[in-house]
Design an enzyme around this catalytic site. Sequence first.
Site, PDB file in Angstrom:
ATOM      1  N   CYS A 104       0.898  -1.159   0.000  1.00  0.00           N
ATOM      2  CA  CYS A 104       0.000   0.000   0.000  1.00  0.00           C
ATOM      3  C   CYS A 104       0.927   1.197   0.000  1.00  0.00           C
ATOM      4  O   CYS A 104       1.556   1.494   1.015  1.00  0.00           O
ATOM      5  CB  CYS A 104      -0.917   0.022   1.230  1.00  0.00           C
ATOM      6  SG  CYS A 104      -1.870   1.549   1.297  1.00  0.00           S
ATOM      7  N   CYS A 107      -0.520   4.107   2.527  1.00  0.00           N
ATOM      8  CA  CYS A 107      -0.506   3.941   3.987  1.00  0.00           C
ATOM      9  C   CYS A 107      -0.216   2.483   4.335  1.00  0.00           C
ATOM     10  O   CYS A 107       0.907   2.048   4.199  1.00  0.00           O
ATOM     11  CB  CYS A 107      -1.801   4.447   4.617  1.00  0.00           C
ATOM     12  SG  CYS A 107      -3.301   3.971   3.748  1.00  0.00           S
ATOM     13  N   SER A 108      -1.217   1.744   4.758  1.00  0.00           N
ATOM     14  CA  SER A 108      -0.918   0.377   5.194  1.00  0.00           C
ATOM     15  C   SER A 108      -2.081  -0.575   4.943  1.00  0.00           C
ATOM     16  O   SER A 108      -2.267  -1.532   5.685  1.00  0.00           O
ATOM     17  CB  SER A 108      -0.566   0.378   6.678  1.00  0.00           C
ATOM     18  OG  SER A 108      -1.645   0.943   7.408  1.00  0.00           O
ATOM     19  N   CYS A 109      -2.870  -0.315   3.914  1.00  0.00           N
ATOM     20  CA  CYS A 109      -4.006  -1.193   3.631  1.00  0.00           C
ATOM     21  C   CYS A 109      -3.515  -2.622   3.416  1.00  0.00           C
ATOM     22  O   CYS A 109      -2.527  -2.845   2.719  1.00  0.00           O
ATOM     23  CB  CYS A 109      -4.766  -0.707   2.403  1.00  0.00           C
ATOM     24  SG  CYS A 109      -5.464   0.938   2.651  1.00  0.00           S
TER      25      CYS A 109
END
Length: 199
Positions: A104, A107-109
């Site tokens: 991602c 961000c951090s999906c």
Amino acid sequence: MGSEGIPSANGKTALRVKALESVLLEKGLIETAAIDELIDMFENRIGPWNGAKVVARAWADPDYKKRLLDDGTAAIAEMGFEVIQGEEMVVVENTPEVHNVIVCTLCSCFPWAVMGLPPVWYKSAPYRARAASDPRGVLKEFGTEIGDDVEVRVWDSNAELRYMVLPERPAATDGLDEAALARLVTRDSMIGVTKLAAI
Ligand code: FE
């Protein structure tokens, strides 16, 4: 930034864990070391296990594999793993010709439903930037050598669309049943940063 809100994987379990953590910390009944242990359990042992079962079934059952690649959300739900409403799961297959990696960049999906919590490095700025710009270099750092004749595809996750890699089935696993196959699958192989070694 991403709307990661509530983990979709075992959503209720995650919420219970959070609530429990708050109460216990407040009452001074546990220490953060114990919390870390809980997180490790969720991140490294329970979470990826769902994904491992999905992978093992896909290896063992060609019809399921087809459904999984056609409609990941439905095929994962079929296994009883809850995908949060509004999230689509797309499963991409590693083959001798194509190697897939997920990231991602924003961000951090992460595919909570099948893999639990993302590892710390997945959320780090260097991974997010370099997985997109220099995937082969990143793979090398994970000890994964990808031949020049193999295409590397990078899939950028977001809040609505989450990817999972279906790793290649290791050689010499013909005699194994689904449960045994599932035990071979690692979280990192489903992110695509590693391959599964032959047993
Ligand atoms: Fe994200």
